[in-house]
Design an enzyme around this catalytic site. Structure first.
Site, PDB file in Angstrom:
ATOM      1  N   ARG A 195      28.792  55.465  26.741  1.00 47.13           N
ATOM      2  CA  ARG A 195      29.001  54.193  27.434  1.00 47.13           C
ATOM      3  C   ARG A 195      29.431  53.103  26.445  1.00 47.13           C
ATOM      4  O   ARG A 195      30.042  52.105  26.815  1.00 47.13           O
ATOM      5  CB  ARG A 195      27.733  53.796  28.204  1.00 47.13           C
ATOM      6  CG  ARG A 195      27.839  52.508  28.992  1.00 47.13           C
ATOM      7  CD  ARG A 195      26.857  52.439  30.170  1.00 47.13           C
ATOM      8  NE  ARG A 195      25.534  52.946  29.875  1.00 47.13           N
ATOM      9  CZ  ARG A 195      24.609  52.293  29.154  1.00 47.13           C
ATOM     10  NH1 ARG A 195      24.851  51.097  28.668  1.00 47.13           N
ATOM     11  NH2 ARG A 195      23.423  52.847  28.932  1.00 47.13           N
ATOM     12  N   TYR A 247      46.446  42.211  44.472  1.00 49.39           N
ATOM     13  CA  TYR A 247      45.928  43.495  44.930  1.00 49.39           C
ATOM     14  C   TYR A 247      44.698  43.197  45.801  1.00 49.39           C
ATOM     15  O   TYR A 247      43.860  42.367  45.429  1.00 49.39           O
ATOM     16  CB  TYR A 247      45.561  44.328  43.700  1.00 49.39           C
ATOM     17  CG  TYR A 247      44.909  45.644  44.009  1.00 49.39           C
ATOM     18  CD1 TYR A 247      45.648  46.695  44.528  1.00 49.39           C
ATOM     19  CD2 TYR A 247      43.556  45.833  43.776  1.00 49.39           C
ATOM     20  CE1 TYR A 247      45.049  47.915  44.804  1.00 49.39           C
ATOM     21  CE2 TYR A 247      42.943  47.050  44.048  1.00 49.39           C
ATOM     22  CZ  TYR A 247      43.694  48.083  44.563  1.00 49.39           C
ATOM     23  OH  TYR A 247      43.101  49.273  44.834  1.00 49.39           O
ATOM     24  N   ASP A 263      47.260  40.762  35.483  1.00 50.53           N
ATOM     25  CA  ASP A 263      47.289  42.134  35.954  1.00 50.53           C
ATOM     26  C   ASP A 263      48.755  42.562  35.904  1.00 50.53           C
ATOM     27  O   ASP A 263      49.577  42.150  36.722  1.00 50.53           O
ATOM     28  CB  ASP A 263      46.724  42.223  37.380  1.00 50.53           C
ATOM     29  CG  ASP A 263      46.634  43.661  37.881  1.00 50.53           C
ATOM     30  OD1 ASP A 263      47.395  44.508  37.392  1.00 50.53           O
ATOM     31  OD2 ASP A 263      45.803  43.918  38.778  1.00 50.53           O
ATOM     32  N   LYS A 286      47.717  54.030  37.738  1.00 46.03           N
ATOM     33  CA  LYS A 286      49.068  53.955  38.289  1.00 46.03           C
ATOM     34  C   LYS A 286      50.102  54.455  37.264  1.00 46.03           C
ATOM     35  O   LYS A 286      50.022  55.576  36.847  1.00 46.03           O
ATOM     36  CB  LYS A 286      49.349  52.524  38.734  1.00 46.03           C
ATOM     37  CG  LYS A 286      48.206  51.886  39.552  1.00 46.03           C
ATOM     38  CD  LYS A 286      48.036  52.541  40.912  1.00 46.03           C
ATOM     39  CE  LYS A 286      46.758  52.098  41.641  1.00 46.03           C
ATOM     40  NZ  LYS A 286      46.544  50.651  41.730  1.00 46.03           N
TER      41      LYS A 286
END
Ligand SMILES: *Cc1c(COP(=O)(O)O)cnc(C)c1O
Length: 398
Positions: free
Chosen positions: A65, A118, A188, A213
């Protein structure tokens, strides 16, 4: 718009397409491929060693993590392509957005965002952010000066833009965003990929991607990433180990492999998208085409200034609204009806009923998400075959 113009003035320095071949490989020794470190934990030699790993910034071999060598290789590659000091990966694009916002904003602070976002980002800003006391102002990101004017000195912690935006390919002026003083500026940049534009070169603080993407590019990884100055990313990292949107090493490896072909894929897809956009613009059943590469796009000049290519996604409006879209979706064969973008398969989706279904009818109207709007993510098929498929599906012999 020719690829790689952002670095054409750099003399002998390799251009992005070349850098993408080796980016992030520094730690893989003589292996041409990066190793998959599935490890969640690493052995320590003694208490001092354990203490160093537990307290170090971005410890790579302590607990996954906190960091992981395979993820680090992916991050190094993104940092190199974005021209950033550092990058930080997350379990998804939304993980990147949520972690970044919750690091930089607290209750009582203010965030400015554009309206054209988005839908997941929009829902996050309208729901959890407001619930936790972050005041959010939405403005039209295409309107010159709107983001800057909404900033409240001393209170605004972050300005969040998305360009090109989902699903209508609207642009935000990166030079204007980069010149906003005070709050952290975040873009973004998913639709452009690191090959299509480099926000940091315009003075923006953080470039953010859903690497699910175009970067991953094969529909086989769910991943997010941000790039920016090391100090800022270290601060976001410190909160990210608590937020826990941890990337999977396997997904990071898949995305790193995606980066090797990113330039060649996006160049082909953008050229195909340009031809398809031009073709659809003349189609009798299509009332509008939204693509920054078209001279008819209201921000075409801005696209030429800040992008090296107009991107792999376009949107268009079919005459006849939802029934006509349903008919079109029934008829497409090569184009698949699915959400997501940037992969090898050409995908079509109906934003009003899928990606942007969480918007109210008024919000859909305000952001131009009409019943006839179709988003098209152009894949790697032969462009001529795609044109045949689209024509066949659009032809209602009327
Ligand atoms: C898909 C997408 C996201 C969210 O990314 P996930 O990886 O699905 O969490 C954010 N922004 C844009 C522009 C996207 O297309």
């Amino acid at each position: 718009m020719s690829p790689d113009t952002t670095s054409s003035d750099r003399g002998d320095e390799p251009r992005p397409a070349t850098r993408a071949i080796t980016a992030g490989r520094a730690t893989s020794g003589s292996s041409l491929a990066t190793a998959l470190w599935a490890s969640s934990t690493w052995e320590t030699a003694d208490l001092d060693d354990a203490n160093t790993r537990a307290t170090g910034l971005r410890a790579e071999e302590y607990y996954s993590r906190y960091g992981n060598p395979t993820v680090q290789a992916f991050e190094d590659a993104i940092a190199e392509l974005e021209g950033a000091e550092a990058a930080l990966a997350f379990g998804s694009g939304m993980g990147a957005i949520a972690t970044t916002v919750f690091t930089l904003c607290s209750a009582g602070t203010h965030l400015v965002a554009q309206r054209q976002l988005y839908a997941g980002t929009l829902a996050f800003l309208q729901g959890p952010c407001r619930r936790l006391g972050i005041d959010v102002t939405f403005v039209d990101g295409t309107e010159p000066g709107a983001l800057t004017a909404a900033v409240r000195p001393g209170q605004t912690m972050m300005v969040l833009a998305e360009t090109p935006s989902n699903p209508r390919l609207e642009l935000v002026d990166l030079d204007e965003l980069g010149s906003i003083a005070g709050p952290f500026t975040v873009v973004d940049s998913t639709f452009a990929t690191p090959i299509g534009q480099r926000p940091l070169a315009h003075g923006v603080d953080i470039s953010l991607h859903s690497a699910t993407k175009g970067i991953g590019g094969h529909n086989d990884a769910t991943l997010g990433v941000i790039a920016g100055d090391r100090d800022l990313l270290d601060e976001i990292w410190s909160y990210s180990v608590l937020h826990g949107a941890t990337p999977s090493p396997f997904d990071a490896l898949n995305a790193l492999r995606g980066i090797r072909t990113l330039a060649v894929r996006t160049t082909h897809q953008a050229a195909s998208a340009q031809r398809i956009a031009e073709h659809l613009a003349g189609h009798r059943h299509v009332s509008a085409v939204h693509y920054p590469g078209l001279a008819s796009h209201p921000q075409h000049e801005l696209a030429r200034r800040q992008m090296t290519m107009a991107g792999t996604v376009l949107a268009f409006e079919i005459d006849g609204g939802r029934p006509a879209v349903e008919d079109f979706f029934d008829r497409v064969a090569l184009c698949r009806v699915a959400t997501s973008l940037g992969g090898p398969e050409t995908l079509v989706c109906h934003s009003a009923t899928s990606t942007h279904v969480s918007l109210t009818p008024a919000e859909q109207a305000e952001t131009g998400i009409t019943d006839g709007l179709v988003r098209l993510s152009v894949g790697l098929e032969d462009t001529d075959d795609l044109l045949v498929d689209l024509d066949r599906a659009l032809d209602r012999s009327a």
